[in-house]
Design an enzyme around this catalytic site. Structure first.
Site, PDB file in Angstrom:
ATOM      1  N   ARG A  57       0.760  -1.605   0.096  1.00 47.83           N
ATOM      2  CA  ARG A  57       0.175   0.371   0.463  1.00 47.83           C
ATOM      3  C   ARG A  57       1.054   1.451   0.245  1.00 47.83           C
ATOM      4  O   ARG A  57       1.540   1.742   0.437  1.00 47.83           O
ATOM      5  CB  ARG A  57      -1.113  -0.170   0.939  1.00 47.83           C
ATOM      6  CG  ARG A  57      -1.791  -1.023   0.990  1.00 47.83           C
ATOM      7  CD  ARG A  57      -3.218  -1.160   1.891  1.00 47.83           C
ATOM      8  NE  ARG A  57      -3.585  -0.039   1.964  1.00 47.83           N
ATOM      9  CZ  ARG A  57      -4.855  -0.035   1.389  1.00 47.83           C
ATOM     10  NH1 ARG A  57      -5.332  -1.197  -0.067  1.00 47.83           N
ATOM     11  NH2 ARG A  57      -5.814   0.950   0.606  1.00 47.83           N
ATOM     12  N   CYS A  69     -27.344 -12.657  -4.137  1.00 44.93           N
ATOM     13  CA  CYS A  69     -26.589 -11.919  -4.337  1.00 44.93           C
ATOM     14  C   CYS A  69     -27.620 -10.655  -3.749  1.00 44.93           C
ATOM     15  O   CYS A  69     -28.749 -10.918  -3.921  1.00 44.93           O
ATOM     16  CB  CYS A  69     -26.042 -11.638  -6.400  1.00 44.93           C
ATOM     17  SG  CYS A  69     -24.812 -12.413  -6.045  1.00 44.93           S
ATOM     18  N   ASP A  81     -19.940  -4.012  -7.809  1.00 50.05           N
ATOM     19  CA  ASP A  81     -18.094  -3.598  -8.497  1.00 50.05           C
ATOM     20  C   ASP A  81     -17.522  -4.618  -8.358  1.00 50.05           C
ATOM     21  O   ASP A  81     -16.574  -4.150  -8.724  1.00 50.05           O
ATOM     22  CB  ASP A  81     -18.198  -2.182  -6.749  1.00 50.05           C
ATOM     23  CG  ASP A  81     -17.629  -3.548  -5.906  1.00 50.05           C
ATOM     24  OD1 ASP A  81     -18.026  -4.127  -5.722  1.00 50.05           O
ATOM     25  OD2 ASP A  81     -17.418  -2.601  -4.619  1.00 50.05           O
TER      26      ASP A  81
END
Length: 446
Positions: free
Chosen positions: A142, A268, A284
């Site tokens: 990161r 879902c 997404d």
């Protein structure tokens, strides 16, 4: 989901996630499944004010006492504090009287200042913070575009949140650098008092590549071993002190409740994922032209959710691989995530035959490993709830009445076996008894 949506559609029936600034981000994490900006976002394209207002107006008009918003990216704080001030102002303007408004936001925390923290506290935002563990682990992946690690800035942002007593969760991506460090991660969370955490396996694909087979940074064997090691630490002799999302969801199923995570639920979720320009998608992981539902600037919510594309998407999860249909652990994951499956095309027109979730072996190893202790925790929880319930002065239900714990099951098939022999009275429970659940609300992540 099939057929057109009901005219009684309410905001509580759907989840809405705005990709606030699309893929723009100030970090350059190499495993990001969404961003390709490489930590150099340039001119940030945030949601247009007119589009934002129109959507909030329409969404609030369909609310039924509760409105839920999730703000993600990229890095959503790049939209600026004035943007979010506009958000809460519009929410207040269009919310029917008595509406409970909920906002959650996922951030890398490097841009959080005291002013941001005060804003989150004032408007009761639930904040998800991306943190991959101790400094040496976090800073390896990161990073900024320069290669510099972001750990110190993240911890500074967390300090601001704590100072203002903002509710936050920790999200940790599991990759090659920490998949064998379950003990270090759990020790790190304990050391820093992070009691609400969740893990997601690192991906080696982009959400915009929804037409390509999935690939991941770790193997199913590695992830299964990691989950089992985390469980042994999380279990803590039958007294967990850290709320970890995967563990919590598994315990929920042992309690006779559905999982909260979409990956491990029977279907879902009804979700709209929105780009800054208003383009809408069902998930997404599927930001791809093939899965575009329409645009919130030109289509109503009913039209978007009634889209044939949405119906096709919703049919993917229940289309189980043959191996799943007879699996002893089906109720725990219902075939996992459709995005994690490989679809072997039977013909050029069809979606094809689904293969099991890439992490199927991981889940099986975990469910098998944790089963006895999870059953014991579920038993302990039911007994404790029964004691607490009896202390209220209300009597326990009859055998065939709904269980007091809120599972929706009959008392005889839920908590009664757990408290057999306990000195607790049994009788009717008032129908107004509030349902409770052991899982804390989370920032919306896979």
């Amino acid at each position: 989901m099939a057929g057109s949506c009901s005219a009684e559609l309410h905001t509580k029936d759907i989840g809405v996630m705005w990709k606030t600034v699309s893929e723009a981000c100030n970090l350059a994490c190499d495993y990001c499944y969404y961003s390709t900006c490489g930590g150099k976002p340039g001119a940030v394209k945030r949601i247009d004010s007119a589009l934002l207002e129109e959507f909030i107006r329409q969404y609030m008009a369909r609310s039924n006492g509760r409105a839920v918003f999730a703000w993600q990216g990229g890095e959503p704080l790049l939209a600026g504090l004035d943007f979010f001030r506009e958000v809460v102002s519009l929410q207040a303007q269009y919310a029917p009287p008595g509406t409970v408004i909920s906002n959650s936001l996922q951030t890398n925390a490097t841009l959080i200042t005291p002013e941001w923290a005060k804003f989150f506290k004032r408007y009761n935002f639930l904040v998800g913070v991306s943190l991959d563990g101790p400094k040496e682990i976090h800073d390896a992946r990161r990073t900024y575009a320069s290669g510099a690690g972001s750990y110190d800035r993240v911890m500074q942002g967390i300090a601001h949140l704590r100072r203002e007593q903002v509710d936050f969760n920790i999200l940790t991506v599991i990759h090659e650098g920490n998949v064998d460090k379950a003990k270090e991660l759990m020790g790190f969370y304990r050391e820093h008092g992070f009691v609400y955490v969740q893990f997601i396996p690192g991906m080696d694909f982009r959400a915009q590549q929804a037409d390509k087979p999935p690939s991941f940074l770790i193997t199913p064997k590695q992830y299964g071993q990691f989950l089992c090691q985390v469980f042994d630490l999380w279990y803590n002799g039958g007294q967990p002190v850290i709320s970890e999302r995967f563990m919590d969801n598994t315990l929920s199923v042992h309690l006779g409740r559905p999982a909260e995570m979409c990956t491990h639920n029977a279907s879902c979720g009804r979700t709209l994922v929105l780009e800054p320009n208003g383009d809408a998608y069902p998930c997404d992981f599927y930001i791809h032209e093939d899965y575009k539902l329409g645009n919130v600037g030109t289509h109503t919510l009913e039209e978007l959710l009634a889209s044939p594309v949405y119906r096709s998407f919703a049919a993917m999860k229940p289309e189980l691989p043959d191996a799943c249909k007879s699996c002893e652990f089906l109720r725990f994951c219902y075939g996992g995530c459709p995005r994690n499956r490989r679809w072997e095309r039977a013909d050029p027109e069809g979606r094809g035959v689904p293969h099991p979730d890439y992490f199927c072996a991981s889940y099986k190893a975990f469910y098998r490993h944790s089963f006895p202790q999870m059953e014991q925790l579920a038993l302990q929880w039911r007994k404790q709830r029964a004691r607490e319930y009896a202390q209220t002065g209300l009597k326990l239900p009859g055998r065939n009445d709904p269980c007091f714990c809120g599972s929706g099951r009959k008392f005889k098939a839920c908590c009664l076996p757990a408290i057999a022999g306990e000195e607790l009275e049994r009788a009717q429970v008032p129908s107004s008894r509030t349902q409770t659940a052991p899982i804390r609300p989370r920032v919306q992540n896979k």
